[in-house]
Design a protein around this motif. Sequence first.
Motif, PDB file in Angstrom:
ATOM      1  N   TYR A 277       0.834  -1.208   0.000  1.00 18.03           N
ATOM      2  CA  TYR A 277       0.000   0.000   0.000  1.00 18.03           C
ATOM      3  C   TYR A 277       0.870   1.261   0.000  1.00 18.03           C
ATOM      4  O   TYR A 277       0.544   2.249  -0.658  1.00 18.03           O
ATOM      5  CB  TYR A 277      -0.920   0.000   1.227  1.00 18.03           C
ATOM      6  N   VAL A 278       1.970   1.210   0.755  1.00 22.03           N
ATOM      7  CA  VAL A 278       2.850   2.382   0.844  1.00 22.03           C
ATOM      8  C   VAL A 278       3.550   2.638  -0.488  1.00 22.03           C
ATOM      9  O   VAL A 278       3.523   3.760  -1.021  1.00 22.03           O
ATOM     10  CB  VAL A 278       3.894   2.197   1.968  1.00 22.03           C
ATOM     11  N   ASP A 279       4.186   1.603  -1.038  1.00 20.98           N
ATOM     12  CA  ASP A 279       5.052   1.797  -2.207  1.00 20.98           C
ATOM     13  C   ASP A 279       4.323   1.735  -3.537  1.00 20.98           C
ATOM     14  O   ASP A 279       4.738   2.373  -4.502  1.00 20.98           O
ATOM     15  CB  ASP A 279       6.169   0.748  -2.199  1.00 20.98           C
ATOM     16  N   LYS A 280       3.242   0.968  -3.605  1.00 13.91           N
ATOM     17  CA  LYS A 280       2.558   0.789  -4.882  1.00 13.91           C
ATOM     18  C   LYS A 280       1.318   1.670  -4.990  1.00 13.91           C
ATOM     19  O   LYS A 280       1.055   2.232  -6.053  1.00 13.91           O
ATOM     20  CB  LYS A 280       2.169  -0.686  -5.050  1.00 13.91           C
ATOM     21  N   ARG A 281       0.582   1.789  -3.897  1.00 18.85           N
ATOM     22  CA  ARG A 281      -0.659   2.585  -3.942  1.00 18.85           C
ATOM     23  C   ARG A 281      -0.495   3.975  -3.345  1.00 18.85           C
ATOM     24  O   ARG A 281      -1.382   4.811  -3.477  1.00 18.85           O
ATOM     25  CB  ARG A 281      -1.771   1.849  -3.181  1.00 18.85           C
ATOM     26  N   MET A 343      10.210   3.945   5.053  1.00 16.30           N
ATOM     27  CA  MET A 343      11.297   3.093   5.550  1.00 16.30           C
ATOM     28  C   MET A 343      10.734   1.849   6.240  1.00 16.30           C
ATOM     29  O   MET A 343      11.314   0.765   6.134  1.00 16.30           O
ATOM     30  CB  MET A 343      12.183   3.876   6.529  1.00 16.30           C
ATOM     31  N   GLN A 344       9.581   2.006   6.912  1.00 17.08           N
ATOM     32  CA  GLN A 344       8.938   0.837   7.524  1.00 17.08           C
ATOM     33  C   GLN A 344       8.572  -0.195   6.467  1.00 17.08           C
ATOM     34  O   GLN A 344       8.743  -1.393   6.655  1.00 17.08           O
ATOM     35  CB  GLN A 344       7.673   1.273   8.266  1.00 17.08           C
ATOM     36  N   ALA A 345       8.067   0.303   5.321  1.00 15.63           N
ATOM     37  CA  ALA A 345       7.697  -0.614   4.242  1.00 15.63           C
ATOM     38  C   ALA A 345       8.901  -1.404   3.758  1.00 15.63           C
ATOM     39  O   ALA A 345       8.814  -2.620   3.515  1.00 15.63           O
ATOM     40  CB  ALA A 345       7.062   0.169   3.093  1.00 15.63           C
ATOM     41  N   LEU A 346      10.053  -0.744   3.628  1.00 21.44           N
ATOM     42  CA  LEU A 346      11.258  -1.428   3.163  1.00 21.44           C
ATOM     43  C   LEU A 346      11.760  -2.434   4.194  1.00 21.44           C
ATOM     44  O   LEU A 346      12.178  -3.548   3.850  1.00 21.44           O
ATOM     45  CB  LEU A 346      12.357  -0.398   2.856  1.00 21.44           C
ATOM     46  N   LEU A 353      10.176 -11.082   3.002  1.00 17.69           N
ATOM     47  CA  LEU A 353      10.548 -11.703   1.728  1.00 17.69           C
ATOM     48  C   LEU A 353      11.998 -12.180   1.699  1.00 17.69           C
ATOM     49  O   LEU A 353      12.331 -13.139   1.011  1.00 17.69           O
ATOM     50  CB  LEU A 353      10.320 -10.721   0.566  1.00 17.69           C
ATOM     51  N   GLY A 354      12.853 -11.478   2.441  1.00 12.08           N
ATOM     52  CA  GLY A 354      14.270 -11.826   2.410  1.00 12.08           C
ATOM     53  C   GLY A 354      14.994 -11.112   1.279  1.00 12.08           C
ATOM     54  O   GLY A 354      14.379 -10.666   0.304  1.00 12.08           O
ATOM     55  N   PRO A 355      16.314 -11.002   1.356  1.00 10.43           N
ATOM     56  CA  PRO A 355      17.079 -10.258   0.339  1.00 10.43           C
ATOM     57  C   PRO A 355      17.096 -10.918  -1.026  1.00 10.43           C
ATOM     58  O   PRO A 355      17.370 -10.264  -2.026  1.00 10.43           O
ATOM     59  CB  PRO A 355      18.495 -10.199   0.940  1.00 10.43           C
ATOM     60  N   ALA A 356      16.809 -12.224  -1.108  1.00 14.33           N
ATOM     61  CA  ALA A 356      16.890 -12.928  -2.397  1.00 14.33           C
ATOM     62  C   ALA A 356      15.691 -12.636  -3.292  1.00 14.33           C
ATOM     63  O   ALA A 356      15.774 -12.812  -4.507  1.00 14.33           O
ATOM     64  CB  ALA A 356      17.005 -14.436  -2.165  1.00 14.33           C
ATOM     65  N   HIS A 357      14.582 -12.202  -2.727  1.00 15.75           N
ATOM     66  CA  HIS A 357      13.390 -11.972  -3.544  1.00 15.75           C
ATOM     67  C   HIS A 357      13.573 -10.707  -4.382  1.00 15.75           C
ATOM     68  O   HIS A 357      13.996  -9.662  -3.870  1.00 15.75           O
ATOM     69  CB  HIS A 357      12.146 -11.822  -2.665  1.00 15.75           C
ATOM     70  N   PRO A 358      13.264 -10.757  -5.683  1.00 15.44           N
ATOM     71  CA  PRO A 358      13.471  -9.591  -6.558  1.00 15.44           C
ATOM     72  C   PRO A 358      12.735  -8.343  -6.094  1.00 15.44           C
ATOM     73  O   PRO A 358      13.231  -7.228  -6.280  1.00 15.44           O
ATOM     74  CB  PRO A 358      12.939 -10.072  -7.917  1.00 15.44           C
ATOM     75  N   ASP A 359      11.554  -8.510  -5.484  1.00 17.75           N
ATOM     76  CA  ASP A 359      10.791  -7.335  -5.056  1.00 17.75           C
ATOM     77  C   ASP A 359      11.487  -6.563  -3.938  1.00 17.75           C
ATOM     78  O   ASP A 359      11.285  -5.353  -3.805  1.00 17.75           O
ATOM     79  CB  ASP A 359       9.398  -7.763  -4.583  1.00 17.75           C
ATOM     80  N   THR A 360      12.285  -7.252  -3.142  1.00 23.39           N
ATOM     81  CA  THR A 360      12.970  -6.570  -2.037  1.00 23.39           C
ATOM     82  C   THR A 360      13.903  -5.496  -2.575  1.00 23.39           C
ATOM     83  O   THR A 360      13.824  -4.329  -2.178  1.00 23.39           O
ATOM     84  CB  THR A 360      13.758  -7.582  -1.186  1.00 23.39           C
ATOM     85  N   TYR A 362      13.979  -4.407  -5.678  1.00 22.49           N
ATOM     86  CA  TYR A 362      13.269  -3.534  -6.624  1.00 22.49           C
ATOM     87  C   TYR A 362      12.708  -2.311  -5.907  1.00 22.49           C
ATOM     88  O   TYR A 362      12.869  -1.171  -6.373  1.00 22.49           O
ATOM     89  CB  TYR A 362      12.142  -4.301  -7.307  1.00 22.49           C
ATOM     90  N   TYR A 363      12.027  -2.520  -4.785  1.00 24.59           N
ATOM     91  CA  TYR A 363      11.408  -1.385  -4.109  1.00 24.59           C
ATOM     92  C   TYR A 363      12.436  -0.504  -3.392  1.00 24.59           C
ATOM     93  O   TYR A 363      12.197   0.694  -3.205  1.00 24.59           O
ATOM     94  CB  TYR A 363      10.319  -1.861  -3.151  1.00 24.59           C
ATOM     95  N   VAL A 364      13.563  -1.088  -3.016  1.00 24.63           N
ATOM     96  CA  VAL A 364      14.644  -0.255  -2.465  1.00 24.63           C
ATOM     97  C   VAL A 364      15.163   0.678  -3.558  1.00 24.63           C
ATOM     98  O   VAL A 364      15.371   1.881  -3.343  1.00 24.63           O
ATOM     99  CB  VAL A 364      15.781  -1.135  -1.912  1.00 24.63           C
ATOM    100  N   ARG A 365      15.355   0.132  -4.757  1.00 26.70           N
ATOM    101  CA  ARG A 365      15.822   0.946  -5.873  1.00 26.70           C
ATOM    102  C   ARG A 365      14.763   1.982  -6.277  1.00 26.70           C
ATOM    103  O   ARG A 365      15.085   3.122  -6.623  1.00 26.70           O
ATOM    104  CB  ARG A 365      16.164   0.054  -7.063  1.00 26.70           C
TER     105      ARG A 365
END
Length: 664
Positions: A277-281, A343-346, A353-360, A362-365
């Motif tokens: 909700y934070v990052d996408k919506r 920052m809470q969302a990240l 999800l862990g660092p291996a998941h692409p979304d982790t 992706y949203y940091v970038r």
Amino acid sequence: MSVAMWDLVPVRCRWIETLRHCGKTLLRRQRRLLRRIKKVYLHSWRSASELNMLVGAKVGGATPLVIACRNGHYDVAEYLIERCKADIEQPGSVTFDGETIEGAPPLWCAAAAGHMPLVRLLVRAGANVNSTTRTHSTPLRAACFDGHYEIVKFLVENGADIEIANRHGHTCLMIACYKGHIRIAKYLLSLNADVNRKSVKGNTALHDCAESGSLHILKMLLGHGATMDVDSYGMTPLLAASVTGHTHIVEHLITAEHGLVSRQQRIDALELLGATYVDKRRDMVGALALWKRAMDDRFPADGSEPIPKPKDIPRIEAYDYAVEPSNAQQLEEILADPDAMRMQALVIRERILGPAHPDTSYYVRYRGAVYADAGRFQRCRQLWHHALDMQRAVLPPLSPLTQSSLYSFAELFSYMLAERARPPLRGRIVPPVTFEDIDPVFRKALSEIDRGMELLESKLSIDREQTLTTLQRVLVISLHLAALMARLLEEPECTDEVSRKIHKAVYSLVKLDIRVRQGRSALHIACSAEGARARGGSGAWLPAPGDAQPCCGALVALMLRLGAAPDARDADGNTPLHLACKLNPCPSDVVRALLTHGAHIDTVNYEGETPEEILKSTQQSLTAIVNPLKYTTLKCLAARTVKNYRLPYRHVVPQCLHSTIITH
């Protein structure tokens, strides 16, 4: 274009008119081929072998029958099959939605395009209903992809196997669920399709359904015994729905009466959905409501055992050392600080999800790109470095995601330098790019090259050509960064200490003595079209920023001063000077730098071409760049004379001079 847009918006095709013209040209060629076939058939004096040759000929990678089936030309296909005896299994290349499908049989083309009469014709003629493309996609799967229900039913009734998966392990049921085709999914389930079959990456049809957001299909799958399995990233369908933001799927799965998930899984889903909700919506209030529900689940009012958040999670500088709230009051406090919410969302996403998941990553970038758009470049670099470190820690060498992160840095630095060269926009001041900004990224890029070279030297079974291609892409990024550092040397404020550090950094690239595709060295790439354009194969590559092209005299001169070999040859016998002369316009500063540091003006490649002859082929002149006599030695003239007049020199000229004669 903003930095965020560079990272997140797909590159639009700038060649629409060119592609449309090419398409019309290809269609005209295809029609001419069909007319020739009819002419050959009608003239009985022509041989059958000539007719077979024409029917089997390919235009744009496709046979006449493949073309007819792709475009729905029933009469043409019938004529080719029944009168010309065309091979109904001969595959070809076709394009769907901008993607080229290799090795597609005629039946696959007709099924994918939804041409039912053609499908009936081909099956009646004996076409194999389970034939596949190069990626092992069947005609049935092609029909499922685009929702052609009647074709799906017809193919199944004529022997199509519903369980044949493509090379990624995706079955017909999976693709129907992902695309949201309810009738097809219901039909496949009525045939007892395996609802819990896993793909290569471990996802099931339930994962695909949760990602697409079709609640109706999800209920059908659950009714047929679908289970909450995890994929290779440890993701359940519930988490997949949370990541994609499908609230209705999440709410259905976490309903207590279903008993599908545990209390901990329900908490994780709500917290992850809040992060989405934070990052996408960009819905902070909605995110806070979801996090409150999760907090109530952690500390229930009925006296059940609480489930506190983990306490051993390290605080990360890139996240401003954010700590997750441990009670409802702390949650309320962060709502007043949008940055704290982000920052809470990240933090939540990385924990679940862990660092291996692409979304982790992706949203940091993504968050870093947003900061860059706002002029907060330091925060952007912090987040991007954290994402890059995560990727390098968990991903294999030369991963496309790692390449994309490295390239984003090069693009950001180029953007900052370009903005500083322009008048400030609305008072926005872009800070200078320093060696300390570029060097950490450059060292990580070189480390990635090291890992790639180790992979090539290992005994592992790999696609060597593909590995060399990806290694070359990382090398191009490294050259972009080196070019930026070379530019810093030209600035008046560059101190001797900074100059020494830049020389040391670029020397670390030169001493790698790397060889990539076609046997090219780093200096070859710096002087070539590949380096100047910086284009690659995966969808993550973007055109290189004009201000950061590796093909620049400052970088080439620096590499030569640090020991790069000006006379190195690639697999075609080209020296860096040959490749520089192939560019149009030819970079004169690069040519002068190469000649000054010992490149031979009259060296021939394996095709017998000199750099001057290559320039002439592009209507350019060497004399317009340099004075050839200044770089022509007596030894060169003597070697050229011996070679031109084919004088016997083997037992006359000393052995040490043989190579000089051969190269001329």
